[in-house]
Design a protein around this motif. Structure first.
Motif, PDB file in Angstrom:
ATOM      1  N   VAL A 129      17.603 -63.390   9.067  1.00  0.00           N
ATOM      2  CA  VAL A 129      16.495 -62.602   9.615  1.00  0.00           C
ATOM      3  C   VAL A 129      16.700 -61.134   9.248  1.00  0.00           C
ATOM      4  CG1 VAL A 129      15.310 -61.890  11.729  1.00  0.00           C
ATOM      5  CG2 VAL A 129      16.162 -64.232  11.503  1.00  0.00           C
ATOM      6  N   ASP A 130      15.621 -60.469   8.882  1.00  0.00           N
ATOM      7  CA  ASP A 130      15.670 -59.066   8.487  1.00  0.00           C
ATOM      8  C   ASP A 130      15.789 -58.201   9.758  1.00  0.00           C
ATOM      9  OD1 ASP A 130      15.364 -56.520   7.496  1.00  0.00           O
ATOM     10  OD2 ASP A 130      13.646 -57.003   6.218  1.00  0.00           O
ATOM     11  N   LEU A 131      17.008 -57.804  10.090  1.00  0.00           N
ATOM     12  CA  LEU A 131      17.237 -57.028  11.315  1.00  0.00           C
ATOM     13  C   LEU A 131      16.709 -55.607  11.190  1.00  0.00           C
ATOM     14  CD1 LEU A 131      20.845 -58.196  12.317  1.00  0.00           C
ATOM     15  CD2 LEU A 131      18.627 -59.090  13.060  1.00  0.00           C
ATOM     16  N   ALA A 132      16.712 -55.080   9.978  1.00  0.00           N
ATOM     17  CA  ALA A 132      16.167 -53.739   9.772  1.00  0.00           C
ATOM     18  C   ALA A 132      14.671 -53.716  10.071  1.00  0.00           C
ATOM     19  CB  ALA A 132      16.438 -53.280   8.346  1.00  0.00           C
ATOM     20  N   ALA A 133      13.990 -54.765   9.633  1.00  0.00           N
ATOM     21  CA  ALA A 133      12.555 -54.864   9.936  1.00  0.00           C
ATOM     22  C   ALA A 133      12.349 -55.022  11.441  1.00  0.00           C
ATOM     23  CB  ALA A 133      11.925 -56.037   9.194  1.00  0.00           C
ATOM     24  N   GLY A 134      13.254 -55.779  12.084  1.00  0.00           N
ATOM     25  CA  GLY A 134      13.181 -55.945  13.529  1.00  0.00           C
ATOM     26  C   GLY A 134      13.387 -54.640  14.264  1.00  0.00           C
ATOM     27  N   GLU A 135      14.281 -53.805  13.753  1.00  0.00           N
ATOM     28  CA  GLU A 135      14.517 -52.496  14.372  1.00  0.00           C
ATOM     29  C   GLU A 135      13.260 -51.638  14.273  1.00  0.00           C
ATOM     30  OE1 GLU A 135      17.673 -48.757  14.222  1.00  0.00           O
ATOM     31  OE2 GLU A 135      17.738 -50.326  12.671  1.00  0.00           O
ATOM     32  N   GLN A 136      12.582 -51.714  13.142  1.00  0.00           N
ATOM     33  CA  GLN A 136      11.363 -50.938  12.971  1.00  0.00           C
ATOM     34  C   GLN A 136      10.280 -51.395  13.957  1.00  0.00           C
ATOM     35  OE1 GLN A 136      11.098 -48.253  11.083  1.00  0.00           O
ATOM     36  NE2 GLN A 136       8.980 -47.928  11.784  1.00  0.00           N
ATOM     37  N   VAL A 137      10.180 -52.718  14.148  1.00  0.00           N
ATOM     38  CA  VAL A 137       9.217 -53.253  15.120  1.00  0.00           C
ATOM     39  C   VAL A 137       9.572 -52.760  16.518  1.00  0.00           C
ATOM     40  CG1 VAL A 137       8.306 -55.345  16.206  1.00  0.00           C
ATOM     41  CG2 VAL A 137       8.723 -55.307  13.737  1.00  0.00           C
ATOM     42  N   TYR A 138      10.857 -52.730  16.803  1.00  0.00           N
ATOM     43  CA  TYR A 138      11.317 -52.266  18.123  1.00  0.00           C
ATOM     44  C   TYR A 138      10.947 -50.793  18.321  1.00  0.00           C
ATOM     45  CZ  TYR A 138      14.301 -50.920  21.988  1.00  0.00           C
ATOM     46  OH  TYR A 138      14.743 -50.425  23.183  1.00  0.00           O
ATOM     47  N   VAL A 139      11.232 -49.984  17.366  1.00  0.00           N
ATOM     48  CA  VAL A 139      10.962 -48.540  17.486  1.00  0.00           C
ATOM     49  C   VAL A 139       9.474 -48.295  17.718  1.00  0.00           C
ATOM     50  CG1 VAL A 139      10.951 -46.366  16.219  1.00  0.00           C
ATOM     51  CG2 VAL A 139      12.968 -47.849  16.146  1.00  0.00           C
ATOM     52  N   GLU A 140       8.635 -49.052  17.052  1.00  0.00           N
ATOM     53  CA  GLU A 140       7.197 -48.817  17.124  1.00  0.00           C
ATOM     54  C   GLU A 140       6.557 -49.398  18.386  1.00  0.00           C
ATOM     55  OE1 GLU A 140       5.673 -50.465  13.542  1.00  0.00           O
ATOM     56  OE2 GLU A 140       6.492 -48.878  12.246  1.00  0.00           O
ATOM     57  N   ASN A 141       7.189 -50.433  18.987  1.00  0.00           N
ATOM     58  CA  ASN A 141       6.522 -51.132  20.075  1.00  0.00           C
ATOM     59  C   ASN A 141       7.301 -51.184  21.400  1.00  0.00           C
ATOM     60  OD1 ASN A 141       4.084 -52.687  18.650  1.00  0.00           O
ATOM     61  ND2 ASN A 141       5.855 -52.755  17.270  1.00  0.00           N
ATOM     62  N   CYS A 142       8.614 -50.997  21.331  1.00  0.00           N
ATOM     63  CA  CYS A 142       9.433 -51.241  22.528  1.00  0.00           C
ATOM     64  C   CYS A 142      10.202 -50.020  23.011  1.00  0.00           C
ATOM     65  CB  CYS A 142      10.441 -52.367  22.269  1.00  0.00           C
ATOM     66  SG  CYS A 142       9.746 -53.811  21.439  1.00  0.00           S
ATOM     67  N   ALA A 143      10.555 -49.129  22.089  1.00  0.00           N
ATOM     68  CA  ALA A 143      11.444 -48.015  22.424  1.00  0.00           C
ATOM     69  C   ALA A 143      10.837 -47.069  23.454  1.00  0.00           C
ATOM     70  CB  ALA A 143      11.812 -47.237  21.156  1.00  0.00           C
ATOM     71  N   ALA A 144       9.520 -46.991  23.517  1.00  0.00           N
ATOM     72  CA  ALA A 144       8.889 -46.075  24.463  1.00  0.00           C
ATOM     73  C   ALA A 144       9.262 -46.405  25.902  1.00  0.00           C
ATOM     74  CB  ALA A 144       7.369 -46.123  24.293  1.00  0.00           C
ATOM     75  N   CYS A 145       9.511 -47.666  26.174  1.00  0.00           N
ATOM     76  CA  CYS A 145       9.896 -48.071  27.531  1.00  0.00           C
ATOM     77  C   CYS A 145      11.394 -48.364  27.640  1.00  0.00           C
ATOM     78  CB  CYS A 145       9.112 -49.311  27.965  1.00  0.00           C
ATOM     79  SG  CYS A 145       7.339 -49.019  28.209  1.00  0.00           S
ATOM     80  N   HIS A 146      11.914 -49.098  26.687  1.00  0.00           N
ATOM     81  CA  HIS A 146      13.310 -49.530  26.764  1.00  0.00           C
ATOM     82  C   HIS A 146      14.283 -48.513  26.170  1.00  0.00           C
ATOM     83  CE1 HIS A 146      12.439 -53.573  28.284  1.00  0.00           C
ATOM     84  NE2 HIS A 146      11.418 -53.604  27.423  1.00  0.00           N
ATOM     85  N   GLY A 147      13.762 -47.475  25.536  1.00  0.00           N
ATOM     86  CA  GLY A 147      14.598 -46.424  24.992  1.00  0.00           C
ATOM     87  C   GLY A 147      15.139 -46.735  23.615  1.00  0.00           C
ATOM     88  N   ASP A 148      15.433 -45.674  22.883  1.00  0.00           N
ATOM     89  CA  ASP A 148      16.005 -45.855  21.548  1.00  0.00           C
ATOM     90  C   ASP A 148      17.362 -46.538  21.607  1.00  0.00           C
ATOM     91  OD1 ASP A 148      13.807 -44.602  20.417  1.00  0.00           O
ATOM     92  OD2 ASP A 148      14.727 -42.600  20.528  1.00  0.00           O
ATOM     93  N   ALA A 173      11.557 -50.652  33.171  1.00  0.00           N
ATOM     94  CA  ALA A 173      11.928 -51.312  31.917  1.00  0.00           C
ATOM     95  C   ALA A 173      13.423 -51.594  31.945  1.00  0.00           C
ATOM     96  CB  ALA A 173      11.571 -50.435  30.729  1.00  0.00           C
ATOM     97  N   PRO A 174      13.850 -52.849  31.938  1.00  0.00           N
ATOM     98  CA  PRO A 174      15.274 -53.165  32.062  1.00  0.00           C
ATOM     99  C   PRO A 174      16.082 -52.772  30.838  1.00  0.00           C
ATOM    100  CG  PRO A 174      14.015 -55.148  31.624  1.00  0.00           C
ATOM    101  CD  PRO A 174      13.020 -54.055  31.852  1.00  0.00           C
ATOM    102  N   SER A 175      17.350 -52.570  31.061  1.00  0.00           N
ATOM    103  CA  SER A 175      18.262 -52.328  29.955  1.00  0.00           C
ATOM    104  C   SER A 175      18.441 -53.613  29.159  1.00  0.00           C
ATOM    105  CB  SER A 175      19.620 -51.856  30.489  1.00  0.00           C
ATOM    106  OG  SER A 175      20.580 -51.842  29.429  1.00  0.00           O
ATOM    107  N   LEU A 176      18.270 -53.504  27.863  1.00  0.00           N
ATOM    108  CA  LEU A 176      18.462 -54.670  26.991  1.00  0.00           C
ATOM    109  C   LEU A 176      19.909 -54.799  26.539  1.00  0.00           C
ATOM    110  CD1 LEU A 176      15.212 -54.316  24.835  1.00  0.00           C
ATOM    111  CD2 LEU A 176      15.567 -55.624  26.938  1.00  0.00           C
ATOM    112  N   MET A 177      20.760 -53.899  27.028  1.00  0.00           N
ATOM    113  CA  MET A 177      22.184 -53.948  26.697  1.00  0.00           C
ATOM    114  C   MET A 177      23.000 -54.565  27.833  1.00  0.00           C
ATOM    115  SD  MET A 177      22.248 -52.647  23.691  1.00  0.00           S
ATOM    116  CE  MET A 177      23.958 -52.200  23.406  1.00  0.00           C
ATOM    117  N   SER A 178      22.336 -55.004  28.878  1.00  0.00           N
ATOM    118  CA  SER A 178      23.049 -55.555  30.029  1.00  0.00           C
ATOM    119  C   SER A 178      23.561 -56.956  29.726  1.00  0.00           C
ATOM    120  CB  SER A 178      22.135 -55.590  31.250  1.00  0.00           C
ATOM    121  OG  SER A 178      21.093 -56.529  31.056  1.00  0.00           O
ATOM    122  N   ASN A 179      24.501 -57.389  30.535  1.00  0.00           N
ATOM    123  CA  ASN A 179      25.050 -58.738  30.366  1.00  0.00           C
ATOM    124  C   ASN A 179      24.081 -59.808  30.836  1.00  0.00           C
ATOM    125  OD1 ASN A 179      27.528 -57.818  29.335  1.00  0.00           O
ATOM    126  ND2 ASN A 179      28.315 -57.435  31.398  1.00  0.00           N
TER     127      ASN A 179
END
Length: 292
Positions: free
Chosen positions: A208-227, A237-243
């Motif tokens: 899977v192209d993770l770089a493309a996934g990061e771009q999708v995240y930045v454009e659609n998710c980062a505003a709430c979940h943070g960079d 917006a929950p932390s996506l780094m939690s266990n």
């Protein structure tokens, strides 16, 4: 009893029989001991006396009140009312005290913990579990991952007004259904789910192209979940780094949430429980170990 002319004595026990026989078994004439009979007669006398002294006989629209006029129901209600009055006195102290004052005052803390534990079992355990460890879709209240904050004030506010409960003061944050509402296509959802999984410590799918996934995240998710993927409590917006992930941390679970977001609801307890009980719950939940 057997007639004297036909009296028969059992040859094994040496006891006279009554003359009754069933399937070859003969009944022995063993009268009850006198002491047993005396006790039996005494219980009858006692019962008659009880009927006279205490409420006993049902009537068309009531019952006999008895000579003493005593009522266990009335006694129980009186004890209940006395207990409620005492509870109300302590409850008034809880209402007038701040959450921090409750924590620092031993008598108030003991009452709040006991009251909160009982209220949790009656109202919260059905979703969060009797041990408050949660389940899929229901947060674990013993860890340090709090979507809306885990301070005493945060917990108290969440308990009072709920989450997406319909209350005017309720916590409200809603994740878009990116797949259902066709905001992202399947490939983009796969890419962003794998990117999040790779950052959060889960195993992404191969190829899977993770770089493309990061771009999708930045454009659609980062505003709430943070960079940094650590979320924003201000918008729920929950932390996506939690266990712990509320709906699962695998790639498939993340894809399901991105595709068709599940936005859970927690009731507002302020209209249902008295203020002292809501405060007790806040103190109890905070004391479970996961509070901030």
């Amino acid at each position: 009893m057997a007639d004297m002319k036909t009296r028969e004595v059992d040859h094994i026990s040496g006891v006279e029989t009554t003359g009754h026989e069933w399937d070859g078994l003969k009944e022995l004439n063993n009268p009850l001991p006198k002491w047993w009979l005396y006790i039996f007669y005494a219980t009858i006398v006692w019962a008659i006396g009880y009927w006279v002294v205490y409420p006993a006989w049902p009537l068309v629209s009531g019952y006999t009140s008895g000579v003493l006029g005593d009522s266990q129901r009335a006694n129980a209600l009186a004890a209940y009312e006395a207990g409620m009055a005492e509870r109300a006195q302590i409850g008034e102290k809880l209402i007038n005290a701040s959450l921090e004052e409750i924590q620092s005052t031993q008598s108030l803390m003991e009452f709040a913990m006991a009251n909160g534990r009982a209220a949790f079992g009656d109202n919260c355990a059905a979703c969060h579990g009797s041990g408050a460890t949660g389940a899929e879709g229901y947060p674990n209240l013993q860890d340090d991952n709090w979507i809306w904050g885990g301070t005493l004030e945060d917990i108290h506010l969440t308990l009072q007004y709920g989450i997406r409960s319909g209350h005017d003061e309720a916590r409200f944050g809603e994740m878009p259904a990116f797949g259902r509402d066709e905001m992202l296509d399947k490939e983009q959802i796969t890419q962003v789910a794998n990117f999040v999984a790779s950052r959060a410590g889960a195993t992404p799918d191969d190829g899977v192209d993770l770089a493309a996934g990061e771009q999708v995240y930045v454009e659609n998710c980062a505003a709430c979940h943070g960079d940094d993927l650590k979320g924003m409590k201000e918008v729920g917006a929950p932390s996506l780094m939690s266990n712990n992930y509320l709906y699962g941390k695998s790639v498939e679970a993340i894809k399901a949430q991105v595709t068709n977001a599940r936005n859970g609801v927690m009731p507002a307890w302020a209209p249902r429980l008295d203020p002292a009980t809501v405060k007790s719950l806040a103190v109890y939940v905070h004391a479970l170990g996961g509070g901030e």
